[in-house]
Design an enzyme around this catalytic site. Structure first.
Site, PDB file in Angstrom:
ATOM      1  N   GLU A  14       0.873  -1.181   0.000  1.00 46.71           N
ATOM      2  CA  GLU A  14       0.000   0.000   0.000  1.00 46.71           C
ATOM      3  C   GLU A  14       0.914   1.236   0.000  1.00 46.71           C
ATOM      4  O   GLU A  14       1.877   1.315   0.757  1.00 46.71           O
ATOM      5  CB  GLU A  14      -0.882  -0.047   1.251  1.00 46.71           C
ATOM      6  CG  GLU A  14      -1.558   1.236   1.642  1.00 46.71           C
ATOM      7  CD  GLU A  14      -2.573   1.728   0.623  1.00 46.71           C
ATOM      8  OE1 GLU A  14      -3.240   0.906  -0.014  1.00 46.71           O
ATOM      9  OE2 GLU A  14      -2.677   2.958   0.469  1.00 46.71           O
ATOM     10  N   CYS A  61      -5.512   5.411   6.011  1.00 46.76           N
ATOM     11  CA  CYS A  61      -5.226   4.182   5.267  1.00 46.76           C
ATOM     12  C   CYS A  61      -6.503   3.475   4.845  1.00 46.76           C
ATOM     13  O   CYS A  61      -7.500   3.491   5.555  1.00 46.76           O
ATOM     14  CB  CYS A  61      -4.396   3.257   6.152  1.00 46.76           C
ATOM     15  SG  CYS A  61      -3.823   1.814   5.253  1.00 46.76           S
ATOM     16  N   CYS A  64      -5.252  -0.760   6.748  1.00 48.43           N
ATOM     17  CA  CYS A  64      -5.471  -0.962   8.194  1.00 48.43           C
ATOM     18  C   CYS A  64      -6.500   0.074   8.617  1.00 48.43           C
ATOM     19  O   CYS A  64      -6.240   0.967   9.402  1.00 48.43           O
ATOM     20  CB  CYS A  64      -4.180  -0.839   8.981  1.00 48.43           C
ATOM     21  SG  CYS A  64      -3.351   0.724   8.782  1.00 48.43           S
ATOM     22  N   HIS A  68      -6.482   3.134  13.001  1.00 51.44           N
ATOM     23  CA  HIS A  68      -6.245   4.538  13.356  1.00 51.44           C
ATOM     24  C   HIS A  68      -7.437   5.108  14.117  1.00 51.44           C
ATOM     25  O   HIS A  68      -7.286   6.016  14.927  1.00 51.44           O
ATOM     26  CB  HIS A  68      -5.930   5.356  12.104  1.00 51.44           C
ATOM     27  CG  HIS A  68      -4.652   4.932  11.468  1.00 51.44           C
ATOM     28  ND1 HIS A  68      -3.430   5.183  12.038  1.00 51.44           N
ATOM     29  CD2 HIS A  68      -4.393   4.225  10.345  1.00 51.44           C
ATOM     30  CE1 HIS A  68      -2.478   4.672  11.288  1.00 51.44           C
ATOM     31  NE2 HIS A  68      -3.033   4.067  10.253  1.00 51.44           N
ATOM     32  N   ARG A 478       0.449  -4.425  11.301  1.00 54.12           N
ATOM     33  CA  ARG A 478       1.874  -4.255  10.959  1.00 54.12           C
ATOM     34  C   ARG A 478       2.713  -3.878  12.171  1.00 54.12           C
ATOM     35  O   ARG A 478       3.896  -3.591  12.022  1.00 54.12           O
ATOM     36  CB  ARG A 478       2.023  -3.216   9.838  1.00 54.12           C
ATOM     37  CG  ARG A 478       1.616  -3.776   8.520  1.00 54.12           C
ATOM     38  CD  ARG A 478       1.203  -2.723   7.514  1.00 54.12           C
ATOM     39  NE  ARG A 478       0.408  -3.368   6.487  1.00 54.12           N
ATOM     40  CZ  ARG A 478      -0.882  -3.745   6.647  1.00 54.12           C
ATOM     41  NH1 ARG A 478      -1.515  -3.473   7.762  1.00 54.12           N
ATOM     42  NH2 ARG A 478      -1.510  -4.387   5.706  1.00 54.12           N
ATOM     43  N   SER A 501       4.439   1.229   9.881  1.00 61.31           N
ATOM     44  CA  SER A 501       5.343   1.310   8.729  1.00 61.31           C
ATOM     45  C   SER A 501       6.309   2.493   8.851  1.00 61.31           C
ATOM     46  O   SER A 501       7.305   2.536   8.140  1.00 61.31           O
ATOM     47  CB  SER A 501       4.566   1.384   7.414  1.00 61.31           C
ATOM     48  OG  SER A 501       3.918   0.150   7.189  1.00 61.31           O
ATOM     49  N   CYS A 545       3.173  -0.425   4.377  1.00 65.28           N
ATOM     50  CA  CYS A 545       2.056   0.474   4.096  1.00 65.28           C
ATOM     51  C   CYS A 545       2.556   1.903   4.189  1.00 65.28           C
ATOM     52  O   CYS A 545       2.644   2.468   5.276  1.00 65.28           O
ATOM     53  CB  CYS A 545       0.899   0.270   5.048  1.00 65.28           C
ATOM     54  SG  CYS A 545      -0.387   1.479   4.657  1.00 65.28           S
ATOM     55  N   CYS A 548       0.165   4.770   5.402  1.00 67.48           N
ATOM     56  CA  CYS A 548       0.159   5.010   6.844  1.00 67.48           C
ATOM     57  C   CYS A 548       1.398   5.769   7.305  1.00 67.48           C
ATOM     58  O   CYS A 548       1.332   6.578   8.221  1.00 67.48           O
ATOM     59  CB  CYS A 548       0.139   3.681   7.592  1.00 67.48           C
ATOM     60  SG  CYS A 548      -1.493   3.005   7.782  1.00 67.48           S
TER      61      CYS A 548
HETATM   62 NI1  NFE Z   1      -1.903   1.322   6.335  1.00 65.42          NI
HETATM   63 FE1  NFE Z   1      -1.123   0.280   9.243  1.00 65.42          FE
HETATM   64  C1  NFE Z   1      -1.091  -1.265  10.071  1.00 65.42           C
HETATM   65  C2  NFE Z   1      -1.220   1.150  10.825  1.00 65.42           C
HETATM   66  S1  NFE Z   1       0.849   1.009   8.936  1.00 65.42           S
HETATM   67  S2  NFE Z   1      -1.453  -0.449   7.167  1.00 65.42           S
HETATM   68  O1  NFE Z   1      -1.107  -2.304  10.494  1.00 65.42           O
HETATM   69  O2  NFE Z   1      -1.305   1.647  11.736  1.00 65.42           O
HETATM   70  O3  NFE Z   1       1.910  -0.063   8.875  1.00 65.42           O
END
Ligand code: NFE
Ligand code: MG
Length: 566
Positions: A14, A61, A64, A68, A478, A501, A545, A548
């Site tokens: 991503e 994102c 995921c 958030h 992640r 990430s 990702c 993110c």
């Molecule tokens: Ni956009 Fe995420 C996860 C977050 S970033 S995927 O899991 O927070 O690595």
């Protein structure tokens, strides 16, 4: 002679990631990870109502999606010292676990497996032998000759028509591809089945969260799901049993197909236990709070410095000062003004693009540190921490997977093998099975609590005047995620997201130490620098990702770089 290879953009992830490697004598000697995309969520939150932040941050994102939102409401609740009803914890936890299972299934099959599984080779397999092999490995009900033969026929039809579609640019026939046609066919069959099961477990997110991606049921203080066992328009026993059926069916796929696939791939690529370890400082947080105060967690976390499991320190609370006091982000090598190293509470976000310079600034991703050092986050650090904490489900699946790999490989494979590219992938699959056990625990806890007559799901927040600070921690798919909020007179004064990430894809820090992607690539073999499959294997093992990792926006739409699609 050393040569440089650039992969830009890396696909099957991503966001926009550029990887540069210096290759000498068939091995990577140095690597650079660069986030190439510029977005803007942290900045637009300033001045807004903290109760709205989760709806904005969730848009960081599309992968995921829920995490958030969870970290955001937790940050505000932390700042206010607000407890939430246990029903809200269990419902949130079920969403977290269901989303995590969906995410791990998609990563293993759709985003990562084709670095190891050769789709074209699968067409040469004996379908009957592939079915026999599958039936030997597990009791998975969909390893029948008919189903496997059907998949092979479909693949042949695609290839013969010259329409490989999304598979068209794969590294088929690459010298680093080692699976037999039968194992390739078995994995390709499960690849297609996985599309059904990832959707099925995501239905649980949609039922509880009203929609997915981007749930609608969160609120600072709890959730908005009304519980009334007599009203068909609320969360009823019927809906809860519907959820349980979905969970159980997906659990069978994870345990009987996915765990055996990763063991078979691991055993056939045992050399990949030697590559990809990288940064061995492992950081994870406990998650799945089981009480209103968020002091008891179903999944443990902790810190392991330098891969030394004898120095493991458990982190038993998301309010542990060790987390608040030791997480910093540095920008010496990132496109922001200055070269500071600060706690997220004290950060500002002043973008300053100065062009790609691997010696100076070369990424939009900041470089997080824990106790002044880079740290690796994700299922691997989390699974090792849970294992060392004696978490029963984790121990069961780690031991079972290592034992299957050992018997397939004909040699004893221990937990040390996890510190590698292939180990990182296996840890994610193991975590997926652990999440399945966890969601069952949450489901039962919710049923039992409702059975006691408790239907509360919300405690109203009160915003005092003056300044409050809070952090929302979450162990996302992640890895470690934290949202840092400063509230002043009921409005957001500062907001920073330090995302999984960001930890793993970060550039060199203020002491010029490489980030986890960068460190893990050093020493990887490269059979053909024109087709750097091995680089993709290691980078994909983190499940990048970049959406993110960077949350700024360029409202002038300035072109930043030209990219060549591989
Ligand atoms: Ni956009 Fe995420 C996860 C977050 S970033 S995927 O899991 O927070 O690595
Ligand atoms: Mg950030």
């Amino acid at each position: 002679m050393a040569r440089k290879i650039t992969i830009d953009p890396v696909t099957r992830i991503e966001g926009h990631l550029r990887i540069d490697c210096e290759v000498d004598n068939g091995k990577v000697t140095k690597a650079w990870s660069s986030g190439q995309m510029w977005r803007g969520i942290e900045t637009i939150l300033k001045g807004r109502d903290p109760r709205d932040a989760w709806a904005y941050t969730q848009r960081i994102c599309g992968v995921c999606t829920t995490v958030h939102a969870m970290a955001s409401v937790r940050s505000v609740e932390d700042a206010l010292g607000l407890e939430i009803p246990v029903n809200a914890q269990y419902i949130r936890n079920m969403i977290i676990a269901a989303h995590g299972m969906h995410d791990h299934i998609v990563h293993f099959y759709q985003l990562c497996a084709l670095d190891w599984v050769d789709i074209v080779s699968a067409t040469k397999a004996d379908a009957r032998a592939a079915a026999t092999l599958g039936q030997k490995l597990s009791g998975w009900k969909r390893n029948s000759v008919q189903e496997i033969q059907g998949v092979q026929d479909r693949l042949k039809k695609f290839i013969n028509s010259g329409q490989l579609g999304i598979f068209a640019s794969g590294y088929w026939g690459h010298p680093a591809m080692k699976l037999s046609p039968e194992v390739n066919l078995l994995a390709a069959t499960h690849y297609l089945q996985a599309l059904e099961y990832q959707r099925q477990i995501n239905q649980v997110v949609a039922i509880l969260g009203s929609k997915t991606p981007h749930v609608q049921n969160l609120v600072v203080g709890g959730v908005t799901n009304p519980i009334n066992l007599d009203s068909p328009s609320t969360l009823t026993i019927e809906k809860l049993f519907n959820i349980k059926t979905l969970i159980d069916e997906v659990g069978d796929f994870i345990k009987e197909a996915m765990l055996t696939d990763v063991a078979a791939i691991g055993a056939n690529y045992a050399d990949w236990t030697q590559y990809g370890a990288g940064v061995l400082n492992y950081l994870s947080v406990p998650d799945m709070p089981m009480d209103s105060k968020s002091t008891i967690f179903e999944m443990p976390g902790g810190y392991i410095p330098n891969g030394d499991i004898s120095k493991f320190s458990p982190i038993t609370s998301q309010k542990d000062p060790v987390l608040y006091d030791n997480i910093k982000e540095s920008i010496k090598h990132a496109w922001y003004d200055g070269d500071w190293d600060r706690s997220p509470f004290e950060e500002e976000t002043e973008p300053n693009y100065t062009g790609y310079d691997s010696e100076k600034k070369y990424s939009w991703v900041k470089a997080p540190t824990f106790m002044g050092k880079p740290a690796q986050v994700g299922p691997l650090p989390h699974v090792v921490a849970m294992y060392l904490s004696g978490h029963a489900a984790t121990k069961k699946y780690v031991d079972a997977t290592l034992s299957t790999v050992s018997s397939l490989a004909g040699t004893t494979v221990g937990i040390d093998a996890l510190h590698s590219t292939i180990g990182r992938i296996a840890a994610r699959v193991i975590r997926c099975a652990v999440l399945h056990e966890t969601i069952t625990v949450q489901w039962q806890a919710l049923i039992d609590n409702i059975g006691k007559g408790d239907t509360d799901t919300f405690n109203a927040p009160v915003f005092p005047s003056g300044e409050q600070r809070g952090v929302g921690f979450h162990e996302a798919p992640r890895g470690l995620l934290s949202h840092w909020i400063v509230i002043e007179n009921g409005k957001i004064k500062n907001y920073q997201a330090v995302v999984p990430s960001t930890w793993n894809a970060g550039p060199r820090n203020n002491d010029d130490e490489p980030g986890p992607y960068e460190a893990s690539l050093v020493g990887n073999p490269i059979a053909d620098a024109e087709l750097p499959l091995e680089v993709l294997r290691t980078v994909h093992s983190f499940d990048p990702c970049l959406a993110c990792a960077i949350h700024l926006v360029d409202n002038k739409r300035t072109p930043l770089s030209k990219v060549k699609v591989l």
